[in-house]
Structures are given as C-alpha cells and as structure tokens.
Design an enzyme around this catalytic site. Structure first.
Site, short mmCIF file in Angstrom:
data_model
loop_
_atom_site.label_atom_id
_atom_site.label_comp_id
_atom_site.label_asym_id
_atom_site.label_seq_id
_atom_site.Cartn_x
_atom_site.Cartn_y
_atom_site.Cartn_z
N SER A 12 -63.43 57.86 -45.25
CA SER A 12 -61.96 57.74 -45.25
C SER A 12 -61.39 58.09 -43.87
O SER A 12 -60.39 57.52 -43.45
CB SER A 12 -61.33 58.59 -46.35
OG SER A 12 -61.43 59.96 -46.05
N ASN A 13 -62.04 59.02 -43.15
CA ASN A 13 -61.59 59.31 -41.77
C ASN A 13 -61.88 58.13 -40.84
O ASN A 13 -61.07 57.81 -39.97
CB ASN A 13 -62.27 60.57 -41.23
CG ASN A 13 -61.54 61.84 -41.64
OD1 ASN A 13 -60.44 62.10 -41.19
ND2 ASN A 13 -62.16 62.60 -42.54
N ASN A 108 -65.69 66.43 -33.36
CA ASN A 108 -65.97 66.47 -34.79
C ASN A 108 -64.71 66.92 -35.51
O ASN A 108 -63.88 67.63 -34.93
CB ASN A 108 -67.10 67.48 -35.05
CG ASN A 108 -67.41 67.64 -36.53
OD1 ASN A 108 -67.50 66.66 -37.26
ND2 ASN A 108 -67.58 68.88 -36.97
N HIS A 110 -63.59 69.15 -38.87
CA HIS A 110 -64.13 70.09 -39.84
C HIS A 110 -63.03 70.44 -40.84
O HIS A 110 -61.89 70.70 -40.44
CB HIS A 110 -64.62 71.36 -39.12
CG HIS A 110 -65.30 72.32 -40.03
ND1 HIS A 110 -66.60 72.14 -40.46
CD2 HIS A 110 -64.86 73.45 -40.64
CE1 HIS A 110 -66.93 73.12 -41.28
NE2 HIS A 110 -65.89 73.93 -41.40
N GLU A 180 -56.42 65.60 -42.47
CA GLU A 180 -57.40 65.09 -41.51
C GLU A 180 -57.02 63.68 -41.05
O GLU A 180 -57.17 63.33 -39.87
CB GLU A 180 -58.80 65.04 -42.14
CG GLU A 180 -59.39 66.40 -42.44
CD GLU A 180 -60.79 66.30 -43.04
OE1 GLU A 180 -61.57 65.45 -42.60
OE2 GLU A 180 -61.08 67.07 -43.97
C1 GAR Z 1 -64.19 65.34 -44.39
O1 GAR Z 1 -63.46 66.26 -45.16
C2 GAR Z 1 -64.76 66.02 -43.16
O2 GAR Z 1 -63.93 67.00 -42.62
C3 GAR Z 1 -66.00 66.65 -43.75
O3 GAR Z 1 -66.53 65.66 -44.61
C4 GAR Z 1 -65.45 64.88 -45.14
C5 GAR Z 1 -65.76 63.42 -44.89
O4 GAR Z 1 -64.84 62.59 -45.55
N1 GAR Z 1 -66.92 67.00 -42.69
C6 GAR Z 1 -67.69 68.08 -42.73
O5 GAR Z 1 -67.74 68.84 -43.67
C7 GAR Z 1 -68.57 68.27 -41.50
N2 GAR Z 1 -68.98 69.63 -41.36
P1 GAR Z 1 -64.78 61.03 -45.23
O6 GAR Z 1 -66.21 60.48 -45.31
O7 GAR Z 1 -63.92 60.47 -46.34
O8 GAR Z 1 -64.17 60.85 -43.88
#
Ligand code: GAR
Length: 193
Positions: A12-13, A108, A110, A180
């Site tokens: 999603s990011n 990154n 977090h 995010e």
């Molecule tokens: C997000 O919340 C990101 O911050 C986290 O994984 C999720 C990915 O969501 N990352 C971590 O925990 C890294 N340490 P997404 O695949 O929907 O973007």
C-alpha cells in the site's frame, strides 16, 4: 529522482508513492519494484501499473550473491538507472554492498516513533502489539535513512497518531498506515528537491 521501491508485502505504501508521483506531489519516477518474495502482493500492483519487477532469491541477503555469481540486484538497479531507494514494508536487512552503492540514498518507513519500538523483530504487527502492551498513548510513523542495523539511521520525518485504550493491533496498524501514506511521499520529496 529515479526511484526503486523495495517491498515484501501488500504494497500500500508502494501504491501511495506511485500515486504521489502521478499527482505531481512527488517529483520522482518509480522505475523499479524489488520484491523479497514471489508471493508479495506488491508484484501485482507493480504489474498493473506497468512498473518492472525484480524478485530477490531466498538467499538474500545472507548468502547473496553466491560465490562466482553476478550481483543481479546491482545490475538491475544500474539497468534502470536507479538513483534512490525507498524500503516500503521490506522485511529483510539491507546488505552492506547496497549501502555502499547508494550512500545516503536509501530510506525506510517504520510504523512507530523511532527510536522506540525499533530493531530486530520489530516489524509489522509486532510493533503495534508492543506499543499497546507498553501502554503508550501515542504512536506514529518514522521515515529514516538506512544503515547497517535495523531502524537506527538518521530520522528524516516523523508523524504522531493517538493510541486509544480500545485499540487492537489491527486498528492501530490501520491508523498508522494511513499516516504512512501521506508521510512517505512528503519525506521522499525532501530528497527529490
Ligand atoms: C507498513 O506499516 C510499514 O511501515 C511496515 O510494514 C507495513 C507495510 O505495509 N514496515 C515495517 O514494519 C518494517 N520494519 P504495505 O506493504 O501496505 O506498504
């Protein structure tokens, strides 16, 4: 800025970063998606958007590249003329060779307010469970530079969200993820400028 996005999950990011380049909020082009596993949902999103995908082998990063093997990751990054890397839900440690090739050009996101709730094992749902167990009244998201450790690089941007006593890890994760999606493009624009 020619951006590669590294991801392991739903992406999603990844989607919100691509959307912000299309809307013009972020002056960058997403030229490559690097997935840590072949079942990552981000692959489908990239394919739908016509963005090339490179899938890393299970040996990454510990035994990568193998003896006498070419470094395919560096090759594909060079092929696509990548100038900056954004990790977006990438659940593997970034190897030294990549940091050496892209000094100060890997970030990154977090899902907590670093330096709290970071480090090995602190990813995805685990982070939100720890925040709730610790009785925090606020959490948030942090964009930071990547170094050789987990979650220790210099902080670029941070945004807070409230934590409510009725929150479950899933409810808190959704609130943080929404933040995010706006924070990451903003942080990347700092580098794009
Ligand atoms: C997000 O919340 C990101 O911050 C986290 O994984 C999720 C990915 O969501 N990352 C971590 O925990 C890294 N340490 P997404 O695949 O929907 O973007």
């Amino acid at each position: 800025m020619r951006l590669a996005i590294f991801a392991s999950g739903g992406g999603s990011n990844f989607q919100s970063i691509v959307d912000s380049t299309i809307s013009g909020q972020l002056s960058a082009e997403v030229v490559l998606c690097v997935a840590s596993n072949p079942s990552a949902g981000v692959i489908k999103r990239a394919e739908t958007l016509g963005i090339p995908v490179h899938v890393l082998p299970p040996s990454f990063p510990k035994d990568y590249p193998g003896p006498d093997q070419p470094n395919e990751l560096l090759q594909v990054l060079a092929e696509h003329k990548v100038t900056f890397i954004a990790l977006a839900g990438f659940m593997k440690l970034v190897p030294g060779f990549l940091i050496a090739q892209y000094p100060g050009a890997i970030v990154n996101i977090h899902p907590a307010l670093l330096p709290k709730f970071g480090g090995k094992g602190m990813y995805g749902r685990n982070v939100h469970v720890a925040v709730l167990e610790n009785g925090e009244t606020e959490s948030g998201a942090t964009v930071h530079l990547v170094d050789l450790e987990y979650d220790t690089g210099a902080i670029v941007l941070q945004e807070k969200v409230p934590v409510f006593p009725t929150d479950t890890p899933e409810i808190l994760a959704a609130r943080v993820l929404k933040t995010e999606h706006s924070l990451y493009p903003k942080a990347l624009q700092i580098f794009a400028k």
